[in-house]
Design a protein around this motif. Structure first.
Motif, mmCIF file in Angstrom:
data_model
loop_
_atom_site.group_PDB
_atom_site.id
_atom_site.type_symbol
_atom_site.label_atom_id
_atom_site.label_comp_id
_atom_site.label_asym_id
_atom_site.label_seq_id
_atom_site.Cartn_x
_atom_site.Cartn_y
_atom_site.Cartn_z
ATOM 1 N N ILE A 52 -7.741 0.121 -18.202
ATOM 2 C CA ILE A 52 -6.654 -0.146 -17.281
ATOM 3 C C ILE A 52 -6.835 0.734 -16.054
ATOM 4 C CG2 ILE A 52 -4.148 -0.070 -16.962
ATOM 5 C CD1 ILE A 52 -3.899 -0.398 -20.000
ATOM 6 N N LEU A 53 -6.810 0.140 -14.880
ATOM 7 C CA LEU A 53 -6.821 0.908 -13.649
ATOM 8 C C LEU A 53 -5.391 1.318 -13.359
ATOM 9 C CD1 LEU A 53 -9.249 -1.181 -11.417
ATOM 10 C CD2 LEU A 53 -9.753 0.758 -12.890
ATOM 11 N N LEU A 54 -5.114 2.627 -13.407
ATOM 12 C CA LEU A 54 -3.765 3.106 -13.213
ATOM 13 C C LEU A 54 -3.368 2.957 -11.750
ATOM 14 C CD1 LEU A 54 -3.776 6.209 -15.544
ATOM 15 C CD2 LEU A 54 -3.160 3.859 -16.052
ATOM 16 N N SER A 55 -2.066 2.962 -11.510
ATOM 17 C CA SER A 55 -1.542 2.657 -10.182
ATOM 18 C C SER A 55 -2.013 3.674 -9.155
ATOM 19 C CB SER A 55 -0.014 2.644 -10.209
ATOM 20 O OG SER A 55 0.479 3.903 -10.612
ATOM 21 N N GLN A 56 -2.149 3.215 -7.927
ATOM 22 C CA GLN A 56 -2.597 4.050 -6.833
ATOM 23 C C GLN A 56 -1.481 4.179 -5.812
ATOM 24 O OE1 GLN A 56 -6.008 2.106 -5.270
ATOM 25 N NE2 GLN A 56 -7.134 2.159 -7.193
ATOM 26 N N SER A 57 -1.328 5.381 -5.257
ATOM 27 C CA SER A 57 -0.361 5.601 -4.191
ATOM 28 C C SER A 57 -1.032 5.266 -2.868
ATOM 29 C CB SER A 57 0.114 7.051 -4.192
ATOM 30 O OG SER A 57 0.714 7.365 -5.425
ATOM 31 N N ILE A 58 -0.554 4.266 -2.198
ATOM 32 C CA ILE A 58 -1.191 3.792 -0.974
ATOM 33 C C ILE A 58 -0.384 4.244 0.232
ATOM 34 C CG2 ILE A 58 -2.052 1.767 0.246
ATOM 35 C CD1 ILE A 58 -3.344 2.315 -2.481
ATOM 36 N N LEU A 59 -1.042 4.905 1.149
ATOM 37 C CA LEU A 59 -0.420 5.332 2.389
ATOM 38 C C LEU A 59 -0.985 4.504 3.535
ATOM 39 C CD1 LEU A 59 -0.642 9.207 1.883
ATOM 40 C CD2 LEU A 59 1.300 7.713 1.392
ATOM 41 N N GLU B 291 -7.875 2.086 2.266
ATOM 42 C CA GLU B 291 -6.783 2.682 1.500
ATOM 43 C C GLU B 291 -6.803 4.187 1.704
ATOM 44 O OE1 GLU B 291 -7.193 1.766 -2.603
ATOM 45 O OE2 GLU B 291 -6.807 -0.378 -2.365
ATOM 46 N N THR B 292 -5.634 4.781 1.771
ATOM 47 C CA THR B 292 -5.518 6.225 1.735
ATOM 48 C C THR B 292 -4.790 6.581 0.445
ATOM 49 O OG1 THR B 292 -5.505 6.438 4.135
ATOM 50 C CG2 THR B 292 -4.601 8.271 2.875
ATOM 51 N N VAL B 293 -5.412 7.384 -0.361
ATOM 52 C CA VAL B 293 -4.913 7.678 -1.709
ATOM 53 C C VAL B 293 -4.687 9.174 -1.830
ATOM 54 C CG1 VAL B 293 -5.405 7.489 -4.176
ATOM 55 C CG2 VAL B 293 -6.247 5.731 -2.604
ATOM 56 N N ASN B 294 -3.501 9.540 -2.325
ATOM 57 C CA ASN B 294 -3.216 10.967 -2.445
ATOM 58 C C ASN B 294 -3.437 11.458 -3.864
ATOM 59 O OD1 ASN B 294 -0.814 10.178 -3.795
ATOM 60 N ND2 ASN B 294 0.315 10.130 -1.868
ATOM 61 N N CYS B 295 -3.873 12.701 -3.965
ATOM 62 C CA CYS B 295 -4.184 13.328 -5.242
ATOM 63 C C CYS B 295 -3.754 14.790 -5.192
ATOM 64 C CB CYS B 295 -5.692 13.324 -5.541
ATOM 65 S SG CYS B 295 -6.681 11.999 -4.837
ATOM 66 N N GLU B 296 -3.496 15.337 -6.335
ATOM 67 C CA GLU B 296 -3.378 16.791 -6.452
ATOM 68 C C GLU B 296 -4.729 17.402 -6.797
ATOM 69 O OE1 GLU B 296 0.831 18.057 -8.128
ATOM 70 O OE2 GLU B 296 0.024 16.371 -9.276
ATOM 71 N N ILE C 279 -12.239 4.318 1.088
ATOM 72 C CA ILE C 279 -11.071 5.001 0.536
ATOM 73 C C ILE C 279 -11.009 6.409 1.103
ATOM 74 C CG2 ILE C 279 -9.931 5.785 -1.575
ATOM 75 C CD1 ILE C 279 -11.601 3.596 -3.038
ATOM 76 N N HIS C 280 -9.831 6.791 1.577
ATOM 77 C CA HIS C 280 -9.609 8.124 2.138
ATOM 78 C C HIS C 280 -8.750 8.911 1.145
ATOM 79 C CE1 HIS C 280 -8.004 10.689 5.746
ATOM 80 N NE2 HIS C 280 -8.995 11.298 5.106
ATOM 81 N N PHE C 281 -9.339 9.907 0.498
ATOM 82 C CA PHE C 281 -8.609 10.755 -0.435
ATOM 83 C C PHE C 281 -8.032 11.950 0.327
ATOM 84 C CE2 PHE C 281 -11.760 8.735 -3.271
ATOM 85 C CZ PHE C 281 -10.893 8.157 -4.187
#
Length: 677
Positions: free
Chosen positions: A23-30, A44-49, A223-225
């Motif tokens: 399962i591909l878990l949900s992504q936060s898209i900015l 896509e811009t994806v945020n991570c800790e 993709i921009h992390f």
């Protein structure tokens, strides 16, 4: 160990050899933003800790601990499988130190992996191999590992954002050069009407995967992390963990690192050279799986076979010149055990129809380039010459032609096994054909590829960071040969092969006594107690144990050339090792403060790296990286502050180590075991 974690994981997950959903878990898209330098607009811009680059075992372990800590974790991987060595690289045989295995002293996530294998098959060693206590099907391990990550996300209320078939392209470094502020990556998928991923060997798509533009075969997503904001609790908003197989982020960040052979020194006296050599790294291997059949199978000779066949052989040791010996060495599936056999002092059961063997053989599918003409991992100078260190020009840092030749070499070895009659090590008349076999191919095959080779080569050695400077380490920190080796340095080789002054320095290190003073005739070293344990580290955050084992580069180019030989004296570094610690300072690069290094790219010498590359080590260092990143975010400190000279954070370091221990991730071996090989 945390046995409750293992039981809880097994209870909540049932494994099936047939299928396990990924399962591909949900992504936060900015909203999309432009990258300043190259004006590349991300899709896509994806945020991570915590961003983990590389989905091998170190990356999986980092993600596992980060998810249990409740973090938002982004995990990228060049292939479409997690697991690295035991999955996409096909080396699905757990290499474990005898002492560590006897103590059953492993990190909690690694214990869960072992338990998952045993539960899936009803035994830990479904292949009945003899190289390890556990040999299994790579695609099954991938399913187990991904479910382990999903379980950790649920258990810790973390979020996993999984990005398969994704490579890193650019780093955004802060103006002061101290932090990574963002990462640009490229994810590729087949265009409509094109063959699926894993239809072609890696070399066919490798450079294409690193280009922003779509190609006739691949569609690209940029993709921009970026950090998950707002954090603002400390000096770093997020952490990037380097867990790639070759040290891509290390090269891109251009932090100091080493590659290949190090100069001989009192800390690495077994080095075969007085100067560094970045081109002679350990051999890499494309693995494959072959199945025994009841009747002979027609074997088609590859068009390139003649070019490579002069290399293939059983082994220089005649006690290893036996097909069944080689086949069962890494047998990964053995549904019907045959009668007990013995060859070369090794007992194994006779191969039977339906048995599957994974091949990873030194004089077989190991490919061992060692010159500037054909080395696989580009040195820093080569990266500069090819322009890959310029903004937007990164192409993975590997030589595509050498990847291709490694693939041909592996397929040629399969043909040699089943039809060959030559032997480069033992001469003619030793090797016989064994045509009752097939190369297993297909997306549902053990390797998960249409061509039958592993998705990515097994990499034994990579770029290795040079840790930070300190009073004790004026040249930058590294784990060296003498930190872990159990070798007898009274051996005549050392007395004759290295300068006497260096030999005395070796003994200063070995005995940990200043027994030689300027102008005084040294007395016999035999009067002093020899070291009986590995170097203890106050900042130990993990454990490992494995022999320093070598697959040396070949002396000349190309490596498969008739009459070629191994680089001389590289094997002098071989030695059993003492149970050892993984120090935190080996994971902290120079220059970049919010970057942690996991896997085989930590700060070691070439010789020590030979022991710091197996599966349980990768898990231990990955677990340490994930835990440290979470800890640093919570405390609002940088990891380097925990290990710097006269640190005011010594109590924080103790707290971090206790946290690891409480979580079932040992930071040291039991005291009574430290001196046991």
């Amino acid at each position: 160990m945390k046995k409750n974690d293992i039981r809880r994981f097994i209870r909540l997950n049932t494994f099936s050899r047939l299928t396990l959903p990924i399962i591909l878990l949900s992504q936060s898209i900015l909203p999309a933003t432009a990258l300043n330098k190259n004006h590349i607009k991300p899709d896509e811009t994806v945020n991570c800790e915590i961003l983990i680059v590389g989905g091998g075992l170190a990356g999986v372990a980092s993600a596992y601990e980060s998810l249990l800590a409740g973090r938002t974790v982004c995990l990228t991987e060049i292939t479409d499988w997690v697991g690295g060595q035991i999955t996409s690289q096909g080396t699905s045989a757990l290499d474990e130190g005898e002492k560590q295995r006897s103590l059953n002293y492993f990190p909690r996530g690694y214990q869960i992996l072992r338990s998952g294998i045993e539960r899936l098959y009803g035994q830990l060693n479904p292949g009945n191999c003899w190289v390890s206590h556990s040999c299994f099907i790579p695609k099954d391990a991938q399913q187990i590992l991904f479910q382990e990550l999903q379980w950790a996300a649920r258990q810790g209320n973390g979020q996993l954002k999984w990005f398969p078939s994704t490579v890193v392209k650019e780093l955004e470094i802060s103006a002061d050069g101290d932090q990574i502020n963002g990462v640009m990556a490229i994810q590729h998928t087949p265009k409509p009407g094109q063959p699926p991923i894993n239809s072609f060997p890696l070399s066919k798509i490798y450079q294409d995967a690193y280009r922003y533009e779509d190609s006739p075969q691949l569609s690209k997503k940029v993709i921009h992390f970026v950090p998950k904001t707002p954090l603002r609790k400390g000096p770093a908003d997020w952490y990037v963990i380097e867990a790639t197989e070759t040290g891509e982020v290390i090269a891109l960040a251009d932090v100091p690192y080493r590659l290949g052979l190090d100069p001989r020194s009192a800390l690495n006296p077994s080095s075969p050279t007085d100067t560094s050599n970045p081109y002679c790294t350990q051999g890499f291997t494309y693995t494959f799986a072959m199945e025994q059949t009841k009747t002979p199978v027609f074997q088609e000779e590859p068009p390139f076979y003649a070019k490579y066949k002069a290399y293939y052989g059983y082994d220089p040791n005649p006690s290893k010149a036996n097909f069944d010996y080689v086949f069962t060495y890494r047998r990964i599936w053995n549904p019907t055990p045959g009668k007990l056999m013995q060859f070369g002092g090794v007992k194994f059961t006779e191969p039977m129809p339906g048995d599957i063997s994974m091949q990873n053989w030194e004089w077989g599918n190991d490919y061992r380039p060692g010159t500037s003409l054909d080395n696989l991992i580009y040195s820093r100078q080569q990266l500069q010459e090819t322009g890959q260190l310029k903004s937007g020009n990164w192409m993975g840092g590997l030589r595509q032609e050498t990847l291709r030749k490694g693939e041909e070499h592996a397929l040629g070895y399969y043909y040699w096994l089943v039809e060959g009659t030559t032997d480069s090590q033992l001469g003619d008349g030793v090797k016989k054909p064994y045509p009752n076999h097939i190369l297993l191919k297909g997306l549902d095959s053990p390797m998960g590829t249409l061509h039958g080779l592993s998705k990515y080569p097994y990499i034994r050695e990579a770029r290795r960071i040079i840790g930070r400077f300190s009073g004790d380490y004026p040249d930058g920190f590294a784990i060296n040969e003498l930190d872990i080796s159990a070798k007898d340095y009274f051996n005549i080789h050392y007395r004759d092969a290295i300068p006497m002054s260096m030999y005395y320095d070796v003994w200063r290190q070995v005995t940990r006594l200043e027994i030689f003073t300027k102008g005084v005739q040294p007395i016999s070293q035999m009067q002093y107690t020899r070291r009986t344990s590995a170097t203890p580290f106050a900042d130990g955050v993990g454990i490992t144990q494995y022999s320093m084992d070598f697959h040396p580069c070949m002396a000349n180019s190309p490596p498969e050339a008739p009459g070629n030989r191994e680089r001389e004296d590289v094997r002098w570094g071989y030695a059993p090792t003492y149970p050892a610690q993984i120090p935190l300072r080996a994971m902290i690069p120079q220059k970049i403060d919010n970057l942690l290094v996991a896997g085989k790219t930590i700060a070691t010498s070439h010789i020590a790296a030979a022991a710091f590359r197996v599966q349980s080590f990768e898990w231990a260092v990955g677990a340490a990286a994930g835990t440290t990143a979470d800890f640093a975010l919570k405390k609002g400190i940088f990891p380097y502050q925990l290990v710097e000279d006269n640190s005011e954070h010594s109590s924080d370091l103790l707290e971090l180590r206790q946290k690891l221990e409480n979580n079932g991730n040992p930071t040291h071996f039991p005291e009574y075991e430290l001196g046991r090989k």
